[in-house]
Design a protein around this motif. Sequence first.
Motif, short mmCIF file in Angstrom:
data_model
loop_
_atom_site.label_atom_id
_atom_site.label_comp_id
_atom_site.label_asym_id
_atom_site.label_seq_id
_atom_site.Cartn_x
_atom_site.Cartn_y
_atom_site.Cartn_z
N TYR A 33 -7.73 33.10 -9.95
CA TYR A 33 -6.27 33.28 -10.86
C TYR A 33 -5.32 34.67 -10.86
N SER A 95 -12.81 33.42 -9.87
CA SER A 95 -14.64 32.68 -10.46
C SER A 95 -14.81 31.42 -9.39
N ASP A 102 -17.76 31.60 -16.97
CA ASP A 102 -17.95 31.52 -14.90
C ASP A 102 -17.26 33.27 -15.58
N THR A 103 -17.94 34.22 -15.00
CA THR A 103 -16.89 35.45 -14.72
C THR A 103 -15.61 35.05 -13.46
N GLN A 104 -14.63 35.91 -14.08
CA GLN A 104 -13.88 36.25 -13.22
C GLN A 104 -13.60 37.92 -12.12
N TYR A 105 -13.87 37.67 -11.56
CA TYR A 105 -13.62 38.83 -10.41
C TYR A 105 -12.63 39.21 -9.94
N PHE A 106 -11.79 40.21 -10.68
CA PHE A 106 -10.39 40.75 -9.57
C PHE A 106 -10.58 41.51 -9.04
N GLY A 107 -9.26 41.94 -8.28
CA GLY A 107 -8.92 42.68 -7.05
C GLY A 107 -8.64 43.68 -7.39
#
Lengths: 115, 113
Positions: A33, A95, A102-107
Motif C-alpha cells: 500500500y 501486509s 491482516d495488519t499493515q506494517y508501515f515503513g
Amino acid sequence: GAGVSQTPSNKVTEKGKYVELRCDPISGHTALYWYRQSLGQGPEFLIYFQGTGAADDSGLPNDRFFAVRPEGSVSTLKIQRTERGDSAVYLCASSLTRVSTDTQYFGPGTRLTVL
Amino acid sequence: AQSVAQPEDQVNVAEGNPLTVKCTYSVSGNPYLFWYVQYPNRGLQFLLKYITGDNLVKGSYGFEAEFNKSQTSFHLKKPSALVSDSALYFCAVRDTGAQKLVFGQGTRLTINP
C-alpha cells in the motif's frame, strides 16, 4: 526480520521535476500500500497492489501520480511535474495477504519537499 | 463509506495516571479497527487491533482498547502512563472486504513528568 524500508528518507525537488520513491516491503508480504500524510493529518490511501497488479488506485489524486510493482516485491511511486502541493510524507505499508484482518506494517516514510 | 473521528487533537496526562485516547468510527459492514503510534520522524508503529471476539483488546507497551459496538467507539487506554508514551496516536478502520485503512486525524498525547 527486516521491516518495510523506504528510500530516500528525504527528497527535495523543484516544481515541475519528476521524482521516484521506492518501497521495499517485508519479505513474503503479497499486499503493498501507498499512503500520503500531509502535515497535521492522518495518512490518506493512494494505491494498493496485490502481487504485481494495482488492485485499487482510487486514491491517486491525478494522472501525474503512478506506481508500479513489476516483480511483486519492490514498488516505486512516480510523480511527474511535481507541484508544491505534493509536499508530504509518503508512507508505504505491506501486509502478509489482502485479507481485511491482516495488519499493515508501515515503513519510515519519504518526506518529499517541492520548492 | 468508512470514516474515523478522533475528537481530541491533544491529550495531556500526568505520569502514572491512566490515559484514554478517544476514537469513533463509521462503516457499512463489520469494522476492523486499528491503533498506530507515530514518534517524531518515524513511520507508523502498530499497537493493537480489533477483529472479532472479546471487546477488550490488549496490545504492545501495556496499551489496550475497548470496542463498543453500540457507541461505535474504540478508545485506547493505558492504566499508568509513562513519559515515553508521548507521541501521535492514530485510530484507523477497515471495512469488511476493503483493502485500504481510513485514518483519523490523530491525537497528540503528552505525558507530563
